[in-house]
Design a protein around this motif. Structure first.
Motif, PDB file in Angstrom:
ATOM      1  N   PRO A  77      24.806   8.007  -9.975  1.00 41.95           N
ATOM      2  CA  PRO A  77      24.748   6.959  -8.955  1.00 41.95           C
ATOM      3  C   PRO A  77      25.455   7.402  -7.696  1.00 41.95           C
ATOM      4  CG  PRO A  77      26.414   6.438 -10.587  1.00 41.95           C
ATOM      5  CD  PRO A  77      25.685   7.667 -11.086  1.00 41.95           C
ATOM      6  N   PRO A  78      25.048   6.904  -6.538  1.00 50.94           N
ATOM      7  CA  PRO A  78      25.719   7.292  -5.303  1.00 50.94           C
ATOM      8  C   PRO A  78      27.124   6.743  -5.250  1.00 50.94           C
ATOM      9  CG  PRO A  78      24.173   5.507  -4.908  1.00 50.94           C
ATOM     10  CD  PRO A  78      23.975   5.951  -6.333  1.00 50.94           C
ATOM     11  N   ALA A  79      27.969   7.436  -4.542  1.00 49.56           N
ATOM     12  CA  ALA A  79      29.352   6.987  -4.403  1.00 49.56           C
ATOM     13  C   ALA A  79      29.402   5.774  -3.495  1.00 49.56           C
ATOM     14  CB  ALA A  79      30.209   8.107  -3.810  1.00 49.56           C
TER      15      ALA A  79
ATOM     16  N   THR B 266      34.827  12.900   6.065  1.00 43.75           N
ATOM     17  CA  THR B 266      34.049  14.032   5.590  1.00 43.75           C
ATOM     18  C   THR B 266      34.989  15.156   5.202  1.00 43.75           C
ATOM     19  OG1 THR B 266      32.269  13.425   7.086  1.00 43.75           O
ATOM     20  CG2 THR B 266      32.251  15.675   6.212  1.00 43.75           C
ATOM     21  N   THR B 267      34.808  15.698   4.012  1.00 49.44           N
ATOM     22  CA  THR B 267      35.695  16.744   3.534  1.00 49.44           C
ATOM     23  C   THR B 267      35.313  18.079   4.142  1.00 49.44           C
ATOM     24  OG1 THR B 267      34.282  17.176   1.638  1.00 49.44           O
ATOM     25  CG2 THR B 267      36.013  15.541   1.349  1.00 49.44           C
ATOM     26  N   ALA B 268      36.265  18.970   4.185  1.00 45.17           N
ATOM     27  CA  ALA B 268      36.046  20.306   4.747  1.00 45.17           C
ATOM     28  C   ALA B 268      36.903  21.304   4.005  1.00 45.17           C
ATOM     29  CB  ALA B 268      36.381  20.314   6.244  1.00 45.17           C
ATOM     30  N   ARG B 269      36.544  22.563   4.117  1.00 45.14           N
ATOM     31  CA  ARG B 269      37.339  23.623   3.503  1.00 45.14           C
ATOM     32  C   ARG B 269      38.611  23.846   4.315  1.00 45.14           C
ATOM     33  NH1 ARG B 269      35.617  24.937  -1.626  1.00 45.14           N
ATOM     34  NH2 ARG B 269      33.339  24.828  -1.682  1.00 45.14           N
ATOM     35  N   PRO B 270      39.726  24.106   3.626  1.00 44.50           N
ATOM     36  CA  PRO B 270      40.956  24.391   4.357  1.00 44.50           C
ATOM     37  C   PRO B 270      40.878  25.758   5.006  1.00 44.50           C
ATOM     38  CG  PRO B 270      41.305  24.707   2.021  1.00 44.50           C
ATOM     39  CD  PRO B 270      39.912  24.154   2.177  1.00 44.50           C
TER      40      PRO B 270
ATOM     41  N   VAL C 195      32.720  18.459 -12.692  1.00 42.80           N
ATOM     42  CA  VAL C 195      33.401  17.730 -11.619  1.00 42.80           C
ATOM     43  C   VAL C 195      32.974  18.304 -10.273  1.00 42.80           C
ATOM     44  CG1 VAL C 195      35.622  17.151 -10.586  1.00 42.80           C
ATOM     45  CG2 VAL C 195      35.359  17.129 -13.066  1.00 42.80           C
ATOM     46  N   GLN C 196      32.495  17.432  -9.399  1.00 48.80           N
ATOM     47  CA  GLN C 196      32.034  17.829  -8.067  1.00 48.80           C
ATOM     48  C   GLN C 196      32.383  16.734  -7.081  1.00 48.80           C
ATOM     49  OE1 GLN C 196      27.831  18.497  -7.802  1.00 48.80           O
ATOM     50  NE2 GLN C 196      27.939  19.479  -5.799  1.00 48.80           N
ATOM     51  N   SER C 197      33.072  17.099  -6.010  1.00 53.14           N
ATOM     52  CA  SER C 197      33.535  16.113  -5.037  1.00 53.14           C
ATOM     53  C   SER C 197      32.364  15.417  -4.361  1.00 53.14           C
ATOM     54  CB  SER C 197      34.400  16.799  -3.974  1.00 53.14           C
ATOM     55  OG  SER C 197      34.730  15.874  -2.945  1.00 53.14           O
ATOM     56  N   THR C 198      32.496  14.082  -4.218  1.00 47.95           N
ATOM     57  CA  THR C 198      31.527  13.304  -3.452  1.00 47.95           C
ATOM     58  C   THR C 198      32.182  12.616  -2.254  1.00 47.95           C
ATOM     59  OG1 THR C 198      31.843  11.369  -4.878  1.00 47.95           O
ATOM     60  CG2 THR C 198      30.085  12.889  -5.486  1.00 47.95           C
ATOM     61  N   GLY C 199      33.477  12.881  -2.028  1.00 54.56           N
ATOM     62  CA  GLY C 199      34.134  12.336  -0.850  1.00 54.56           C
ATOM     63  C   GLY C 199      35.539  11.842  -1.141  1.00 54.56           C
ATOM     64  N   GLN C 200      36.197  11.380  -0.082  1.00 51.86           N
ATOM     65  CA  GLN C 200      37.546  10.820  -0.178  1.00 51.86           C
ATOM     66  C   GLN C 200      37.761   9.910   1.015  1.00 51.86           C
ATOM     67  OE1 GLN C 200      38.709  15.042   0.130  1.00 51.86           O
ATOM     68  NE2 GLN C 200      40.479  14.312   1.313  1.00 51.86           N
ATOM     69  N   TRP C 201      38.700   8.982   0.898  1.00 50.50           N
ATOM     70  CA  TRP C 201      39.001   8.082   1.992  1.00 50.50           C
ATOM     71  C   TRP C 201      40.445   7.617   1.912  1.00 50.50           C
ATOM     72  CZ3 TRP C 201      40.449   3.143   0.542  1.00 50.50           C
ATOM     73  CH2 TRP C 201      40.037   2.713  -0.732  1.00 50.50           C
ATOM     74  N   GLN C 202      40.919   7.029   3.005  1.00 50.55           N
ATOM     75  CA  GLN C 202      42.276   6.514   3.075  1.00 50.55           C
ATOM     76  C   GLN C 202      42.281   5.299   3.978  1.00 50.55           C
ATOM     77  OE1 GLN C 202      41.492   9.551   4.632  1.00 50.55           O
ATOM     78  NE2 GLN C 202      41.248   8.364   6.539  1.00 50.55           N
TER      79      GLN C 202
ATOM     80  N   VAL D 248      39.992   9.477  -4.086  1.00 53.15           N
ATOM     81  CA  VAL D 248      39.077  10.617  -4.199  1.00 53.15           C
ATOM     82  C   VAL D 248      37.917  10.202  -5.104  1.00 53.15           C
ATOM     83  CG1 VAL D 248      40.968  12.235  -3.871  1.00 53.15           C
ATOM     84  CG2 VAL D 248      40.262  11.644  -6.187  1.00 53.15           C
ATOM     85  N   GLN D 249      36.735  10.713  -4.814  1.00 46.39           N
ATOM     86  CA  GLN D 249      35.535  10.362  -5.566  1.00 46.39           C
ATOM     87  C   GLN D 249      34.834  11.652  -6.002  1.00 46.39           C
ATOM     88  OE1 GLN D 249      33.573   8.097  -2.519  1.00 46.39           O
ATOM     89  NE2 GLN D 249      34.562   6.177  -3.115  1.00 46.39           N
ATOM     90  N   TYR D 250      34.242  11.599  -7.199  1.00 49.72           N
ATOM     91  CA  TYR D 250      33.613  12.813  -7.731  1.00 49.72           C
ATOM     92  C   TYR D 250      32.607  12.459  -8.817  1.00 49.72           C
ATOM     93  CZ  TYR D 250      37.299  11.877 -11.156  1.00 49.72           C
ATOM     94  OH  TYR D 250      38.125  11.268 -12.067  1.00 49.72           O
ATOM     95  N   ASN D 251      31.593  13.325  -8.946  1.00 51.06           N
ATOM     96  CA  ASN D 251      30.670  13.265 -10.079  1.00 51.06           C
ATOM     97  C   ASN D 251      31.250  14.079 -11.230  1.00 51.06           C
ATOM     98  OD1 ASN D 251      28.801  11.757  -8.651  1.00 51.06           O
ATOM     99  ND2 ASN D 251      27.672  13.548  -7.935  1.00 51.06           N
ATOM    100  N   HIS D 252      30.759  13.805 -12.438  1.00 52.25           N
ATOM    101  CA  HIS D 252      31.185  14.583 -13.598  1.00 52.25           C
ATOM    102  C   HIS D 252      30.103  14.532 -14.667  1.00 52.25           C
ATOM    103  CE1 HIS D 252      32.091  10.894 -15.873  1.00 52.25           C
ATOM    104  NE2 HIS D 252      32.669  10.435 -14.769  1.00 52.25           N
ATOM    105  N   THR D 253      30.272  15.352 -15.690  1.00 51.02           N
ATOM    106  CA  THR D 253      29.308  15.369 -16.785  1.00 51.02           C
ATOM    107  C   THR D 253      29.215  13.985 -17.409  1.00 51.02           C
ATOM    108  OG1 THR D 253      29.828  17.681 -17.225  1.00 51.02           O
ATOM    109  CG2 THR D 253      28.735  16.457 -18.989  1.00 51.02           C
TER     110      THR D 253
END
Length: 266
Positions: free
Chosen positions: A107-109, A117-121, A183-190, A229-234
């Motif tokens: 299901p969508p987050a 929007t997340t980004a690589r450090p 586990v795969q990130s689908t986003g984060q918020w604050q 934090v939000q993520y998909n998983h098995t």
């Protein structure tokens, strides 16, 4: 077709009747045309036989007609009918996924107005370490982590609630979600302004690591703050016991750190 044949045979058998008068007339004509007594005597003697023969013929026809009608099997008529295929409605066959079921589209987050929007450090950023223990309160900081009750067998949200008793001039939040199956990130918020933080998410050292770092010159005010934090998983019930968070902040009296885990959804 069989019914029609039987009906006609019965009607013919019932309609057949010997013509007695005609037969008698023929007998009389025969007797009048001969003078031989023997022939007259023979014809007279044969008259009962002729009558009996005619009656027997009529009887045979009637019996034959009834026998044929009785031997013809009448096929019972079947009304025209339609075969109806009953298809269960969606309400009868709910399409649910139980833990352990593979396949299907996650299901969508859920959306959030402050979701970033997340980004690589940037290269060279040190890999954060997992929390070594639990210390949920220190100085002006008090934290509590929990798995959101709206999480599903495909998707989850880990929520960190942080109470800040005084303004903070330096502030870093890290949340680690252990890679224990898809586990795969689908986003984060604050809840704080997105422009106040540098936000990243990366997979490192067997976990997906989410990070908020306060930008220079910004301040975290005294208030209750939420980081999620939000993520998909098995597919299935995911075990979050190995997940954790770590918060490091600078207040007027120095540096303070809190760390802990996430209680299961309930």
């Amino acid at each position: 077709m069989n019914d029609e044949i039987g009906r006609r045979l019965r009607e013919a058998a019932e309609a057949h009747q010997p013509d007695r008068d005609r037969m008698l007339a023929r007998v009389h004509r025969g007797m009048a045309g001969t003078a031989v007594p023997r022939r007259s005597s023979g014809i007279a003697r044969s008259w009962p036989k002729v009558v009996l023969a005619g009656s027997a013929a009529a009887g045979i026809l009637a019996v034959a007609g009834l026998a044929v009608a009785g031997s013809v099997q009448t096929t019972p008529a079947h009304p025209d009918s339609e075969t109806t295929l009953t298809v269960p409605s969606p309400s009868e066959t709910p399409a649910t996924h139980s833990p352990g079921t593979t396949g299907g589209t996650p299901p969508p987050a859920p959306g959030h107005p402050n979701r970033t929007t997340t980004a690589r450090p940037p290269a060279g950023t040190p890999t954060p370490a997992a929390p070594a223990g639990r210390r949920v309160s220190e100085g002006p900081l008090s934290a509590q982590g929990a798995i959101d009750p709206h999480s599903t067998v495909y998707w989850a949200q880990a929520t960190l609630t942080l109470d800040v008793a005084e303004p903070l001039t330096a502030f870093t939040v890290e949340v680690r979600v252990t890679q224990n199956g898809g586990v795969q990130s689908t986003g984060q918020w604050q809840t704080g302004p997105a422009g106040d933080f540098t936000v990243t998410a990366q997979e490192s050292d067997g976990a997906v690591v989410y990070r908020w770092e306060l930008k220079p010159g910004r301040t975290v005010p005294a208030a209750r703050h939420t980081f999620a934090v939000q993520y998909n998983h098995t597919a299935g019930a995911r075990n979050a016991d190995a997940d954790g968070y770590r918060v490091q902040a600078t207040a007027s009296d120095g540096i303070h750190t809190v760390q802990g885990g996430f209680t299961p959804a309930g």
